[in-house]
Design a protein around this motif. Structure first.
Motif, PDB file in Angstrom:
ATOM      1  N   LEU A 114      -1.466  -9.401  22.816  1.00 53.33           N
ATOM      2  CA  LEU A 114      -0.523 -10.337  23.472  1.00 53.33           C
ATOM      3  C   LEU A 114       0.285 -10.790  22.464  1.00 53.33           C
ATOM      4  CD1 LEU A 114      -0.064 -12.083  25.844  1.00 53.33           C
ATOM      5  CD2 LEU A 114      -1.731 -13.415  25.190  1.00 53.33           C
ATOM      6  N   SER A 115      -0.171 -11.327  21.353  1.00 53.22           N
ATOM      7  CA  SER A 115       0.864 -11.607  20.360  1.00 53.22           C
ATOM      8  C   SER A 115       1.933 -10.694  20.089  1.00 53.22           C
ATOM      9  CB  SER A 115      -0.015 -11.976  18.990  1.00 53.22           C
ATOM     10  OG  SER A 115       0.932 -12.358  17.991  1.00 53.22           O
ATOM     11  N   ARG A 116       1.752  -9.333  19.974  1.00 51.27           N
ATOM     12  CA  ARG A 116       2.767  -8.388  19.795  1.00 51.27           C
ATOM     13  C   ARG A 116       3.757  -8.536  20.802  1.00 51.27           C
ATOM     14  NH1 ARG A 116       4.922  -6.488  15.482  1.00 51.27           N
ATOM     15  NH2 ARG A 116       3.091  -5.681  14.494  1.00 51.27           N
ATOM     16  N   ARG A 117       3.398  -8.615  21.982  1.00 49.69           N
ATOM     17  CA  ARG A 117       4.181  -8.681  23.195  1.00 49.69           C
ATOM     18  C   ARG A 117       5.233  -9.865  23.191  1.00 49.69           C
ATOM     19  NH1 ARG A 117       0.738  -6.413  28.358  1.00 49.69           N
ATOM     20  NH2 ARG A 117       0.180  -4.447  27.662  1.00 49.69           N
ATOM     21  N   MET A 118       4.501 -11.143  23.008  1.00 51.47           N
ATOM     22  CA  MET A 118       5.009 -12.463  22.991  1.00 51.47           C
ATOM     23  C   MET A 118       6.068 -12.759  21.872  1.00 51.47           C
ATOM     24  SD  MET A 118       2.651 -15.021  24.757  1.00 51.47           S
ATOM     25  CE  MET A 118       1.805 -15.172  23.218  1.00 51.47           C
ATOM     26  N   GLU A 119       5.715 -12.132  20.562  1.00 54.22           N
ATOM     27  CA  GLU A 119       6.281 -12.900  19.316  1.00 54.22           C
ATOM     28  C   GLU A 119       6.373 -11.361  18.666  1.00 54.22           C
ATOM     29  OE1 GLU A 119       3.662 -15.989  18.677  1.00 54.22           O
ATOM     30  OE2 GLU A 119       2.073 -14.821  17.936  1.00 54.22           O
TER      31      GLU A 119
ATOM     32  N   VAL B 220      -0.332 -20.513  15.394  1.00 52.06           N
ATOM     33  CA  VAL B 220      -1.176 -19.613  15.948  1.00 52.06           C
ATOM     34  C   VAL B 220      -1.496 -19.660  17.408  1.00 52.06           C
ATOM     35  CG1 VAL B 220      -3.119 -18.055  15.719  1.00 52.06           C
ATOM     36  CG2 VAL B 220      -2.381 -19.360  13.880  1.00 52.06           C
ATOM     37  N   THR B 221      -0.440 -18.836  18.121  1.00 55.81           N
ATOM     38  CA  THR B 221      -0.625 -18.850  19.586  1.00 55.81           C
ATOM     39  C   THR B 221      -1.622 -18.333  20.338  1.00 55.81           C
ATOM     40  OG1 THR B 221       1.893 -18.528  19.237  1.00 55.81           O
ATOM     41  CG2 THR B 221       1.226 -18.464  21.382  1.00 55.81           C
ATOM     42  N   THR B 222      -2.087 -17.257  19.874  1.00 53.22           N
ATOM     43  CA  THR B 222      -3.306 -16.417  20.416  1.00 53.22           C
ATOM     44  C   THR B 222      -3.857 -15.643  19.246  1.00 53.22           C
ATOM     45  OG1 THR B 222      -3.858 -14.806  22.081  1.00 53.22           O
ATOM     46  CG2 THR B 222      -1.725 -14.729  20.857  1.00 53.22           C
ATOM     47  N   LEU B 223      -5.438 -15.403  19.683  1.00 53.92           N
ATOM     48  CA  LEU B 223      -6.083 -14.460  18.436  1.00 53.92           C
ATOM     49  C   LEU B 223      -6.216 -13.130  19.097  1.00 53.92           C
ATOM     50  CD1 LEU B 223      -9.115 -16.675  18.193  1.00 53.92           C
ATOM     51  CD2 LEU B 223      -7.348 -16.648  16.425  1.00 53.92           C
ATOM     52  N   ASP B 224      -5.386 -12.839  20.395  1.00 50.86           N
ATOM     53  CA  ASP B 224      -5.247 -11.404  20.703  1.00 50.86           C
ATOM     54  C   ASP B 224      -4.017 -10.765  20.167  1.00 50.86           C
ATOM     55  OD1 ASP B 224      -4.945  -9.155  22.327  1.00 50.86           O
ATOM     56  OD2 ASP B 224      -5.135 -10.240  24.434  1.00 50.86           O
ATOM     57  N   PRO B 225      -4.100  -9.658  19.121  1.00 48.89           N
ATOM     58  CA  PRO B 225      -3.198  -9.283  18.753  1.00 48.89           C
ATOM     59  C   PRO B 225      -2.072  -8.622  19.460  1.00 48.89           C
ATOM     60  CG  PRO B 225      -5.250  -7.936  18.124  1.00 48.89           C
ATOM     61  CD  PRO B 225      -5.770  -9.119  18.761  1.00 48.89           C
TER      62      PRO B 225
ATOM     63  N   PRO C 132       3.769 -12.223  12.094  1.00 48.82           N
ATOM     64  CA  PRO C 132       2.850 -11.829  11.570  1.00 48.82           C
ATOM     65  C   PRO C 132       1.457 -11.748  12.380  1.00 48.82           C
ATOM     66  CG  PRO C 132       3.588 -12.995   9.785  1.00 48.82           C
ATOM     67  CD  PRO C 132       4.511 -13.035  11.199  1.00 48.82           C
ATOM     68  N   ALA C 133       0.597 -10.932  12.487  1.00 53.63           N
ATOM     69  CA  ALA C 133      -0.690 -10.809  13.467  1.00 53.63           C
ATOM     70  C   ALA C 133      -1.453 -12.134  13.274  1.00 53.63           C
ATOM     71  CB  ALA C 133      -1.521  -9.643  12.907  1.00 53.63           C
ATOM     72  N   PRO C 134      -2.245 -12.602  14.245  1.00 55.36           N
ATOM     73  CA  PRO C 134      -2.867 -13.531  14.206  1.00 55.36           C
ATOM     74  C   PRO C 134      -3.826 -13.830  13.222  1.00 55.36           C
ATOM     75  CG  PRO C 134      -2.722 -12.882  16.527  1.00 55.36           C
ATOM     76  CD  PRO C 134      -2.380 -11.995  15.611  1.00 55.36           C
ATOM     77  N   ALA C 135      -4.709 -12.775  12.880  1.00 53.80           N
ATOM     78  CA  ALA C 135      -5.624 -12.722  11.447  1.00 53.80           C
ATOM     79  C   ALA C 135      -4.904 -12.835  10.253  1.00 53.80           C
ATOM     80  CB  ALA C 135      -6.462 -11.467  11.604  1.00 53.80           C
TER      81      ALA C 135
END
Length: 240
Positions: free
Chosen positions: A156-161, A149-154, A165-168
């Motif tokens: 930022l996650s969408r941009r990086m990866e 889990v890279t980040t809890l910010d959905p 699947p979403a962090p949650a």
């Protein structure tokens, strides 16, 4: 790729392109590796052998330190002695194509038959398909899982990866694995200065609340072609 005989480069011809036109489709092909088990002698890794069910990865994580190694296939050696096999350190074994091919499932079935210990790292929710098998192996002390889990910010996650699947949703995977008695750890990696380092405590807390027994982290690594790719990504998405 550094080892490929041909290259392709996009050229701006002045015509506007729609998002659909520039979307890359997943290309798959079957390969026959010379050996299944890849060895390493790196002093900073906690394992000396791994299996990569796939070469390449659909997730498209811009920070992926394993990107350069997707360009070649590893070799193994004779005189095998049992030690835990790591799966998912180079390519995610539960990326979307696994749903159709079942390569990872087949590997787990072989490892279970021979009572061989395994450690799995993944960002994919498809691992839930194999909870029953992993629970049986875990009961015999043969299986452990790490969920990245890279980040809890959905956003930022969408941009990086982009295809991860979403962090949650990944935290939910931890919860379901833990409920089945499978030892699972939260892997907060990579830690990216200025982007995700302020989230370390919240990531660990979220993992603990989901049932993770341990946590670990890896700082950002940018070998070879990953450096320029990540810099371009920063200039586009995080120019500040």
């Amino acid at each position: 790729g550094r080892f490929e005989p041909l290259t392709a480069e996009a050229v701006d011809d002045g015509w506007p392109r729609t998002e659909e036109e520039v979307t890359l489709r997943t290309e798959t092909r079957a390969e026959r590796p010379r050996r299944v088990i890849t060895r390493n002698a790196s002093p900073d890794l906690g394992f000396d052998r791994s299996i990569n069910p796939f070469r390449g990865c659909e997730h498209g994580c811009i920070y992926c330190f394993a990107r350069p190694t997707h360009a070649y296939l590893g070799l193994s050696r004779r005189g095998y002695k049992v030690a835990p096999i790591a799966i998912g350190t180079n390519t995610d074994p539960y990326q979307p194509i696994e749903r159709d091919l079942g390569v990872m499932r087949g590997i787990l079935e072989v490892l279970q038959e021979f009572r061989h210990p395994v450690g799995i790292v993944t960002k994919g929710v498809l691992i839930e398909r194999d909870i029953g098998l992993l629970a049986e192996m875990a009961a015999d002390g043969l299986a452990k899982v790490g969920i990245s889990v890279t980040t809890l910010d959905p956003e930022l996650s969408r941009r990086m990866e982009p295809r991860v699947p979403a962090p949650a949703r990944r935290l939910k995977v931890i919860e379901r694995l833990a409920a089945a008695g499978i030892p699972v750890r939260l892997m907060a990696s990579p830690i990216i200065p200025g982007l995700t380092d302020h989230e370390i405590e919240r990531l660990v807390q979220a993992g603990a609340e989901a049932g993770a027994r341990a946590a670990s982290m890896i700082t950002l690594r940018l070998p070879l072609e990953v450096g320029p790719l990540f810099r371009d990504w920063l200039e586009t998405h995080m120019p500040d």
